[in-house]
Enzyme design. Sequence first.
Site, PDB file in Angstrom:
ATOM      1  N   ARG A 250       0.875  -1.179   0.000  1.00 25.79           N
ATOM      2  CA  ARG A 250       0.000   0.000   0.000  1.00 25.79           C
ATOM      3  C   ARG A 250       0.908   1.224   0.000  1.00 25.79           C
ATOM      4  O   ARG A 250       1.519   1.535   1.019  1.00 25.79           O
ATOM      5  CB  ARG A 250      -0.883  -0.050   1.254  1.00 25.79           C
ATOM      6  CG  ARG A 250      -2.112   0.865   1.181  1.00 25.79           C
ATOM      7  CD  ARG A 250      -2.700   1.042   2.564  1.00 25.79           C
ATOM      8  NE  ARG A 250      -1.777   1.806   3.404  1.00 25.79           N
ATOM      9  CZ  ARG A 250      -1.738   1.751   4.730  1.00 25.79           C
ATOM     10  NH1 ARG A 250      -2.562   0.983   5.391  1.00 25.79           N
ATOM     11  NH2 ARG A 250      -0.871   2.480   5.418  1.00 25.79           N
ATOM     12  N   HIS A 254      -3.510   4.833   4.766  1.00 27.71           N
ATOM     13  CA  HIS A 254      -4.798   4.135   4.778  1.00 27.71           C
ATOM     14  C   HIS A 254      -5.860   4.938   4.021  1.00 27.71           C
ATOM     15  O   HIS A 254      -6.665   4.394   3.289  1.00 27.71           O
ATOM     16  CB  HIS A 254      -5.217   3.903   6.226  1.00 27.71           C
ATOM     17  CG  HIS A 254      -6.597   3.374   6.359  1.00 27.71           C
ATOM     18  ND1 HIS A 254      -6.906   2.085   5.988  1.00 27.71           N
ATOM     19  CD2 HIS A 254      -7.746   3.951   6.774  1.00 27.71           C
ATOM     20  CE1 HIS A 254      -8.213   1.899   6.173  1.00 27.71           C
ATOM     21  NE2 HIS A 254      -8.731   3.002   6.658  1.00 27.71           N
ATOM     22  N   TYR A 262       4.431   5.574   9.997  1.00 31.25           N
ATOM     23  CA  TYR A 262       4.830   4.292  10.573  1.00 31.25           C
ATOM     24  C   TYR A 262       5.497   3.372   9.543  1.00 31.25           C
ATOM     25  O   TYR A 262       5.985   2.305   9.877  1.00 31.25           O
ATOM     26  CB  TYR A 262       3.597   3.590  11.184  1.00 31.25           C
ATOM     27  CG  TYR A 262       2.394   3.609  10.244  1.00 31.25           C
ATOM     28  CD1 TYR A 262       2.243   2.650   9.260  1.00 31.25           C
ATOM     29  CD2 TYR A 262       1.442   4.625  10.324  1.00 31.25           C
ATOM     30  CE1 TYR A 262       1.162   2.688   8.388  1.00 31.25           C
ATOM     31  CE2 TYR A 262       0.376   4.687   9.465  1.00 31.25           C
ATOM     32  CZ  TYR A 262       0.240   3.712   8.491  1.00 31.25           C
ATOM     33  OH  TYR A 262      -0.813   3.758   7.623  1.00 31.25           O
TER      34      TYR A 262
HETATM   35  C1  LIG Z   1     -15.150  -5.231  10.787  1.00 28.57           C
HETATM   36  C2  LIG Z   1     -14.390  -3.951  10.534  1.00 28.57           C
HETATM   37  N1  LIG Z   1     -13.565  -3.478  11.490  1.00 28.57           N
HETATM   38  C3  LIG Z   1     -12.885  -2.321  11.284  1.00 28.57           C
HETATM   39  C4  LIG Z   1     -13.034  -1.641  10.109  1.00 28.57           C
HETATM   40  C5  LIG Z   1     -12.280  -0.304   9.903  1.00 28.57           C
HETATM   41  N2  LIG Z   1     -11.224  -0.506   8.920  1.00 28.57           N
HETATM   42  C6  LIG Z   1     -11.399  -0.163   7.615  1.00 28.57           C
HETATM   43  S1  LIG Z   1     -10.068  -0.567   6.661  1.00 28.57           S
HETATM   44  C7  LIG Z   1      -9.219  -1.155   8.004  1.00 28.57           C
HETATM   45  C8  LIG Z   1      -7.847  -1.753   7.806  1.00 28.57           C
HETATM   46  C9  LIG Z   1      -7.927  -2.938   6.913  1.00 28.57           C
HETATM   47  O1  LIG Z   1      -6.664  -3.493   6.664  1.00 28.57           O
HETATM   48  P1  LIG Z   1      -6.484  -4.561   5.523  1.00 28.57           P
HETATM   49  O2  LIG Z   1      -7.577  -5.575   5.565  1.00 28.57           O
HETATM   50  O3  LIG Z   1      -5.100  -5.085   5.612  1.00 28.57           O
HETATM   51  O4  LIG Z   1      -6.695  -3.732   4.169  1.00 28.57           O
HETATM   52  P2  LIG Z   1      -5.863  -2.481   3.635  1.00 28.57           P
HETATM   53  O5  LIG Z   1      -6.533  -1.249   4.196  1.00 28.57           O
HETATM   54  O6  LIG Z   1      -4.458  -2.644   4.056  1.00 28.57           O
HETATM   55  O7  LIG Z   1      -5.998  -2.525   2.131  1.00 28.57           O
HETATM   56  C10 LIG Z   1      -9.969  -1.056   9.160  1.00 28.57           C
HETATM   57  C11 LIG Z   1      -9.498  -1.468  10.490  1.00 28.57           C
HETATM   58  C12 LIG Z   1     -13.923  -2.166   9.140  1.00 28.57           C
HETATM   59  N3  LIG Z   1     -14.135  -1.564   7.965  1.00 28.57           N
HETATM   60  N4  LIG Z   1     -14.589  -3.330   9.367  1.00 28.57           N
END
Ligand SMILES: Cc1ncc(C[n+]2csc(CCOP(=O)(O)OP(=O)(O)O)c2C)c(N)n1
Length: 344
Positions: A250, A254, A262
């Site tokens: 990525r 975020h 980080y």
């Molecule tokens: C069940 C749930 N918990 C928390 C979130 C908030 N949230 C959105 S994206 C994210 C991080 C997701 O990380 P990853 O699955 O590795 O995907 P990336 O963002 O790295 O593409 C979080 C914690 C959510 N959307 N759904």
Amino acid sequence: MATTSAQAAEGAEFLSPEDRVELLRYMLLMRGIEERAMNLYRQGKVPGSFYDGYGQEAVSVGPAFAMAAEDRLCILHRDLGAHLVRGVTPARIFGQYMGRAGGVTGGRDGNVHFGDWRLGCVGMVSMLPDMMLVATGMAMAFRIRGEKRVALTWFGDGSTSRGDFHEAMNWAGVQRLPVIFVLENNQYAYSTPLEQQFAVDPVERAAAYGFPGVTVDGNDPEAMFEATRQARERAVSGEGPTLIEAVTMRMHGHAAHDDMKYVPKEQLEEWRRKDPIDRQVARVRELGVDVDALRAEVQAQIDAGTEEALAMPMPDPSTVMDGLFAEEANELEDGLAPWSGWRR
Ligand SMILES: Cc1ncc(C[n+]2csc(CCOP(=O)(O)OP(=O)(O)O)c2C)c(N)n1
């Protein structure tokens, strides 16, 4: 990891020179649209925050390109390229980001939560990774109806620690469903690095549920295409699901508000050298294609789409109840929308 060159070389057998240029075109379009959208966000024209898939273009374009018109895609917020492959226009995407009436959801949902079902894209479910269960359920429906169709969904590495991941993997394995799971391993779940997320490489978990897991260079669109093409072959011939782990990075925070302090600078530098667009540009140049002309064409499309979206009105409040309930529709009987993937 299986070698990229081997996977890409196999894929190249199925891709015409035009297909290889199309892969590049969709990746350029995705990057250009997201860069423009980030500017619109900074100008206050995109409400909320803005999420992109910078550096992950091959992860969405390669798999989407390997699917068929009758297949169904549950697309994550980092996978704009998949919407583009399915035929969603830049103007509708910009309209979506800015909450306009002409956006994909007509201004009804946040900027990255959308999917045009007429084009085979399922609206994104924000609770992660619930779309794994949606895709598994669709695959179950295809099986019950005797339809030769496949569902595919993307999800992040962070999602693999949730119960939904295991439930979907288990049911897909037990039922040998025609579903493809694309795990985008982009090194971080928000600010959490991989070593704090799991003790095994999550691709190994596929074996525990009785189906293959394959690791692919997620920055190579042709390798991603080929892994998905093979997974689809397995799915339609009744051999069940496949987990594809796309190893990528990525390259942005975020979302727009995250400066990703980080992430070590050296790590970013290392991945910048593996940029998926640079890789495909080199291949396409070897085919004798004028990449500068292609870039100019894509840029013109983005400019036109931006103008069109900026001229779109905001939604009419009196239409707020429209589309709340499913309308009777059978997209197979109604005729499939034209689109531009590999199996066009
Ligand atoms: C069940 C749930 N918990 C928390 C979130 C908030 N949230 C959105 S994206 C994210 C991080 C997701 O990380 P990853 O699955 O590795 O995907 P990336 O963002 O790295 O593409 C979080 C914690 C959510 N959307 N759904």
